[in-house]
Design a protein around this motif. Structure first.
Motif, short mmCIF file in Angstrom:
data_model
loop_
_atom_site.label_atom_id
_atom_site.label_comp_id
_atom_site.label_asym_id
_atom_site.label_seq_id
_atom_site.Cartn_x
_atom_site.Cartn_y
_atom_site.Cartn_z
N PHE A 9 -12.50 1.85 5.74
CA PHE A 9 -12.56 0.96 7.14
C PHE A 9 -10.85 0.17 6.92
O PHE A 9 -10.63 -0.32 5.94
CB PHE A 9 -13.70 -0.07 7.23
N MET A 10 -10.14 -0.94 8.22
CA MET A 10 -9.89 -1.89 7.81
C MET A 10 -10.13 -2.59 7.13
O MET A 10 -11.96 -3.12 7.30
CB MET A 10 -9.90 -2.40 9.64
N LYS A 14 -6.65 -0.54 1.56
CA LYS A 14 -6.50 0.67 1.14
C LYS A 14 -5.01 0.12 0.12
O LYS A 14 -4.28 1.39 -0.15
CB LYS A 14 -6.25 1.04 2.53
N ASP A 33 0.81 2.93 7.75
CA ASP A 33 1.09 1.50 9.00
C ASP A 33 2.77 0.90 9.34
O ASP A 33 3.43 0.68 10.39
CB ASP A 33 0.67 0.37 8.56
N ILE A 44 2.77 -2.77 15.24
CA ILE A 44 1.80 -2.34 15.53
C ILE A 44 0.84 -2.57 16.71
O ILE A 44 0.53 -1.43 17.47
CB ILE A 44 0.86 -1.42 13.98
N PHE A 48 -0.09 -0.87 20.30
CA PHE A 48 -0.50 -0.77 21.02
C PHE A 48 -0.63 -1.55 22.88
O PHE A 48 -1.18 -1.21 23.84
CB PHE A 48 -2.09 -2.00 20.35
N PHE A 56 -0.18 5.10 19.82
CA PHE A 56 0.14 4.66 18.70
C PHE A 56 -0.87 5.87 17.39
O PHE A 56 -0.30 6.02 16.00
CB PHE A 56 -0.62 3.55 17.98
N GLY A 78 -4.27 4.47 7.76
CA GLY A 78 -4.59 3.05 8.38
C GLY A 78 -6.00 3.61 8.63
O GLY A 78 -6.14 4.50 8.91
N GLY A 80 -7.87 4.16 11.25
CA GLY A 80 -8.63 5.04 12.54
C GLY A 80 -7.92 6.87 11.99
O GLY A 80 -8.02 7.83 12.08
N ARG A 119 -4.05 -6.69 13.57
CA ARG A 119 -5.38 -5.67 13.81
C ARG A 119 -5.76 -5.10 15.30
O ARG A 119 -6.70 -6.20 15.93
CB ARG A 119 -6.11 -6.18 12.84
N PRO A 120 -5.68 -4.86 16.36
CA PRO A 120 -5.22 -4.90 17.42
C PRO A 120 -7.06 -4.17 17.52
O PRO A 120 -7.85 -4.20 18.79
CB PRO A 120 -4.90 -4.07 17.98
N MET A 121 -7.33 -2.82 17.40
CA MET A 121 -8.90 -2.70 16.73
C MET A 121 -9.62 -3.40 16.54
O MET A 121 -11.04 -3.03 16.61
CB MET A 121 -8.92 -1.29 15.81
N ARG A 135 -17.36 4.91 12.96
CA ARG A 135 -16.60 5.67 11.78
C ARG A 135 -17.33 5.84 10.87
O ARG A 135 -16.76 7.15 10.33
CB ARG A 135 -15.28 5.05 11.65
C1 S3P Z 1 -6.47 0.72 12.96
C2 S3P Z 1 -6.36 0.19 11.21
C3 S3P Z 1 -4.95 -0.05 10.80
C4 S3P Z 1 -3.43 0.40 11.92
C5 S3P Z 1 -3.98 0.55 13.17
C6 S3P Z 1 -5.08 1.00 13.36
C7 S3P Z 1 -7.76 1.31 12.85
O1 S3P Z 1 -4.64 -0.04 10.30
O2 S3P Z 1 -3.43 1.69 12.17
O3 S3P Z 1 -3.71 -1.33 13.68
O4 S3P Z 1 -7.53 1.53 14.33
O5 S3P Z 1 -8.88 1.14 12.70
P1 S3P Z 1 -5.98 -1.47 8.58
O6 S3P Z 1 -6.80 -0.36 8.42
O7 S3P Z 1 -4.74 -1.19 7.20
O8 S3P Z 1 -5.76 -2.59 9.29
#
Ligand code: S3P
Length: 172
Positions: A9-10, A14, A33, A44, A48, A56, A78, A80, A119-121, A135
């Protein structure tokens, strides 16, 4: 030589762990990313905003395919990337090792509360928690899970990943 992919996860660390792992193993480090941002020529968050999540994810897939072709690399994905079956297939192909950095939710939440602007998510803590729960089963499909408390330094976390991979055919 097969690649190592860090998933999770974010906020799991990583990128910072991946960079150290690559250094210890004398491998090329790829931050997926960063590669997406460089090839899109924009951050990023703007991808989005301007093109949406689906665009994306397409770029993310292409970046992963590109990383797959970079021999002997450690790839920080990332949050996701591993939630898509085709992407997981790419990571598994050619003996690839995927490692789930499993950091407790409360640690992730605290990190994301301080660091989510790019982090748009991440919209709000409650939604992020739901996303995390959805997830987790995908992350758990990684070849290796490294359970972290969140107290470890990036160096210690990288050592734990190395230990987990020890003896695996791709771990050199
Ligand atoms: C995302 C996580 C981000 C980046 C994007 C989407 C996600 O990476 O790939 O903003 O879907 O969880 P990090 O996990 O490095 O924040």
């Amino acid at each position: 030589m097969s690649n190592i992919y860090l998933v999770g996860f974010m906020g799991a660390g990583k990128s910072s762990v991946g960079r150290l792992l690559a250094r210890s193993l004398h491998r090329t480090f790829i931050d997926l990313d960063l590669h997406i941002e460089e090839s899109a020529g924009m951050p990023i968050s703007r991808i989005f905003e301007e093109a949406g999540e689906e665009a994306f994810r397409q770029r993310e897939r292409e970046a992963l395919e590109w990383a797959f072709g970079v021999d002997h690399s450690v790839v920080a994905t990332g949050g996701g990337a591993a939630c898509d079956a085709t992407n997981r297939g790419i990571m598994r192909a050619n003996g690839g090792c995927s490692v789930f950095l499993d950091v407790p939710w409360n640690v992730l939440a605290a990190r994301l509360a301080k660091d989510h602007e790019h982090r748009p998510m991440f919209t709000a803590a409650v939604e992020a928690r739901r996303l995390y729960e959805r997830r987790r089963p995908h992350y758990e499909q990684a070849g290796w899970t490294v359970a972290l408390t969140g107290v470890e330094s990036a160096e210690q976390a990288a050592s734990l990943v190395l230990e987990a991979l020890a003896g695996a055919p791709c771990a050199t």
